[in-house]
Scaffold this motif. Sequence first.
Motif, PDB file in Angstrom:
ATOM      1  N   PRO A  78       0.847  -1.200   0.000  1.00  0.00           N
ATOM      2  CA  PRO A  78       0.000   0.000   0.000  1.00  0.00           C
ATOM      3  C   PRO A  78       0.882   1.249   0.000  1.00  0.00           C
ATOM      4  CG  PRO A  78      -0.562  -1.467   1.836  1.00  0.00           C
ATOM      5  CD  PRO A  78       0.682  -2.028   1.201  1.00  0.00           C
ATOM      6  N   ASP A  79       0.285   2.412  -0.356  1.00  0.00           N
ATOM      7  CA  ASP A  79       1.113   3.591  -0.638  1.00  0.00           C
ATOM      8  C   ASP A  79       2.030   4.001   0.520  1.00  0.00           C
ATOM      9  OD1 ASP A  79       0.254   3.675  -3.190  1.00  0.00           O
ATOM     10  OD2 ASP A  79      -0.909   5.524  -3.012  1.00  0.00           O
ATOM     11  N   PHE A  80       1.522   3.991   1.739  1.00  0.00           N
ATOM     12  CA  PHE A  80       2.404   4.392   2.842  1.00  0.00           C
ATOM     13  C   PHE A  80       3.669   3.529   2.866  1.00  0.00           C
ATOM     14  CE2 PHE A  80       3.974   3.662   7.164  1.00  0.00           C
ATOM     15  CZ  PHE A  80       4.409   4.941   7.445  1.00  0.00           C
ATOM     16  N   TRP A  81       3.476   2.219   2.667  1.00  0.00           N
ATOM     17  CA  TRP A  81       4.625   1.305   2.724  1.00  0.00           C
ATOM     18  C   TRP A  81       5.488   1.405   1.466  1.00  0.00           C
ATOM     19  CZ3 TRP A  81       5.952   0.233   7.345  1.00  0.00           C
ATOM     20  CH2 TRP A  81       4.985   0.148   8.338  1.00  0.00           C
ATOM     21  N   CYS A  94      15.877   2.213 -11.104  1.00  0.00           N
ATOM     22  CA  CYS A  94      15.044   1.942 -12.278  1.00  0.00           C
ATOM     23  C   CYS A  94      13.824   1.193 -11.755  1.00  0.00           C
ATOM     24  CB  CYS A  94      15.827   1.085 -13.278  1.00  0.00           C
ATOM     25  SG  CYS A  94      14.810   0.526 -14.645  1.00  0.00           S
ATOM     26  N   LEU A  95      12.692   1.871 -11.777  1.00  0.00           N
ATOM     27  CA  LEU A  95      11.474   1.318 -11.170  1.00  0.00           C
ATOM     28  C   LEU A  95      10.412   1.138 -12.245  1.00  0.00           C
ATOM     29  CD1 LEU A  95       9.850   0.690  -8.542  1.00  0.00           C
ATOM     30  CD2 LEU A  95       9.258   3.109  -8.491  1.00  0.00           C
ATOM     31  N   ARG A  96       9.971  -0.097 -12.417  1.00  0.00           N
ATOM     32  CA  ARG A  96       8.911  -0.359 -13.390  1.00  0.00           C
ATOM     33  C   ARG A  96       7.779  -1.065 -12.665  1.00  0.00           C
ATOM     34  NH1 ARG A  96       8.166  -4.570 -17.486  1.00  0.00           N
ATOM     35  NH2 ARG A  96       6.758  -3.699 -19.006  1.00  0.00           N
ATOM     36  N   ASP A  97       6.563  -0.625 -12.938  1.00  0.00           N
ATOM     37  CA  ASP A  97       5.450  -1.272 -12.236  1.00  0.00           C
ATOM     38  C   ASP A  97       4.148  -1.013 -12.984  1.00  0.00           C
ATOM     39  OD1 ASP A  97       4.142  -2.772 -10.330  1.00  0.00           O
ATOM     40  OD2 ASP A  97       4.806  -1.563  -8.625  1.00  0.00           O
ATOM     41  N   ILE A  98       3.114  -1.674 -12.506  1.00  0.00           N
ATOM     42  CA  ILE A  98       1.780  -1.360 -13.021  1.00  0.00           C
ATOM     43  C   ILE A  98       1.311  -0.121 -12.264  1.00  0.00           C
ATOM     44  CG2 ILE A  98      -0.584  -2.197 -13.285  1.00  0.00           C
ATOM     45  CD1 ILE A  98       0.591  -4.993 -13.603  1.00  0.00           C
ATOM     46  N   VAL A  99       1.238   0.984 -12.993  1.00  0.00           N
ATOM     47  CA  VAL A  99       0.909   2.299 -12.426  1.00  0.00           C
ATOM     48  C   VAL A  99      -0.148   2.904 -13.342  1.00  0.00           C
ATOM     49  CG1 VAL A  99       1.846   4.592 -11.932  1.00  0.00           C
ATOM     50  CG2 VAL A  99       3.277   2.583 -11.551  1.00  0.00           C
ATOM     51  N   TYR A 100      -1.157   3.551 -12.763  1.00  0.00           N
ATOM     52  CA  TYR A 100      -2.271   4.051 -13.567  1.00  0.00           C
ATOM     53  C   TYR A 100      -2.029   5.489 -14.021  1.00  0.00           C
ATOM     54  CZ  TYR A 100      -4.482   0.027 -11.293  1.00  0.00           C
ATOM     55  OH  TYR A 100      -4.765  -1.229 -10.827  1.00  0.00           O
ATOM     56  N   LYS A 119      -7.514  -6.138  -6.225  1.00  0.00           N
ATOM     57  CA  LYS A 119      -6.963  -6.482  -4.906  1.00  0.00           C
ATOM     58  C   LYS A 119      -5.578  -5.941  -4.622  1.00  0.00           C
ATOM     59  CE  LYS A 119      -9.405 -10.873  -4.937  1.00  0.00           C
ATOM     60  NZ  LYS A 119      -9.155 -12.252  -5.341  1.00  0.00           N
ATOM     61  N   GLU A 120      -4.823  -5.540  -5.669  1.00  0.00           N
ATOM     62  CA  GLU A 120      -3.445  -5.128  -5.402  1.00  0.00           C
ATOM     63  C   GLU A 120      -3.370  -3.607  -5.341  1.00  0.00           C
ATOM     64  OE1 GLU A 120      -0.595  -7.588  -7.497  1.00  0.00           O
ATOM     65  OE2 GLU A 120      -1.876  -9.311  -7.271  1.00  0.00           O
ATOM     66  N   TYR A 121      -2.193  -3.061  -5.057  1.00  0.00           N
ATOM     67  CA  TYR A 121      -2.104  -1.655  -4.669  1.00  0.00           C
ATOM     68  C   TYR A 121      -1.432  -0.781  -5.717  1.00  0.00           C
ATOM     69  CZ  TYR A 121      -3.153  -3.759  -0.150  1.00  0.00           C
ATOM     70  OH  TYR A 121      -3.716  -4.458   0.865  1.00  0.00           O
ATOM     71  N   SER A 122      -1.698  -1.067  -6.996  1.00  0.00           N
ATOM     72  CA  SER A 122      -1.193  -0.161  -8.022  1.00  0.00           C
ATOM     73  C   SER A 122      -1.747   1.234  -7.752  1.00  0.00           C
ATOM     74  CB  SER A 122      -1.642  -0.642  -9.410  1.00  0.00           C
ATOM     75  OG  SER A 122      -0.793  -1.668  -9.845  1.00  0.00           O
ATOM     76  N   THR A 123      -0.884   2.236  -7.902  1.00  0.00           N
ATOM     77  CA  THR A 123      -1.314   3.590  -7.590  1.00  0.00           C
ATOM     78  C   THR A 123      -1.268   4.441  -8.854  1.00  0.00           C
ATOM     79  OG1 THR A 123      -1.077   5.340  -5.940  1.00  0.00           O
ATOM     80  CG2 THR A 123       0.966   4.518  -6.922  1.00  0.00           C
TER      81      THR A 123
END
Length: 149
Positions: free
Chosen positions: A47-50, A69-75, A111-115
């Motif tokens: 979650p975002d705080f973490w 280098c950060l890659r993720d599912i981000v909206y 269910k997951e915490y993509s931001t």
Amino acid sequence: MLDYAAKKAQARGIGNVDFLPGGFLTYRHQGRPLQAIVSQIALHHLPDFWKQIALLRMAGMLRAGGKLCLRDIVYSFDPRGHERAINEFVSGAEELAGHSFAARIIDHIKKEYSTMDWIMRGMIERAGFEITQVQLKEGFFGLYLCTKI
Ligand SMILES: C[S@@+](CC[C@H](N)C(=O)[O-])C[C@H]1O[C@@H](n2cnc3c(N)ncnc32)[C@H](O)[C@@H]1O
């Protein structure tokens, strides 16, 4: 994942890699500050705080000028049109890789915490990085190249 990565390295004849267990919130780096950290499709588990704590921890492990280098599912789609954006993305995934993959994407979104991209950028900057390059893809993927200030 560690076993998988170790087997992959062995199959390719790569011997100069150490595989260490540890999570974003638990790994303790020993030795000299790191030159670079690469994280791929994993930070959304927090979650975002973490996420913010994890980014601060990563900044703490890097030398000044070190790279993240950060890659993720981000909206990055407009949330006002989220139903359409999600439907299009899920249909594309289904066409590309079938029903069970599309079902996994739906599960991820539920269910997951993509931001959102603007939140991710804020968290990266507040952790002490300059963002030098961003690539956003399909409204659902974000790649951030960052330098520790
Ligand atoms: C979708 S997989 C991606 C795996 C791989 N990075 C890739 O791109 O193929 C998500 C990964 O996040 C990792 N993960 C989940 N929670 C984590 C945490 N708290 N700290 C570090 N990694 C975590 C999982 O172990 C898993 O390997």
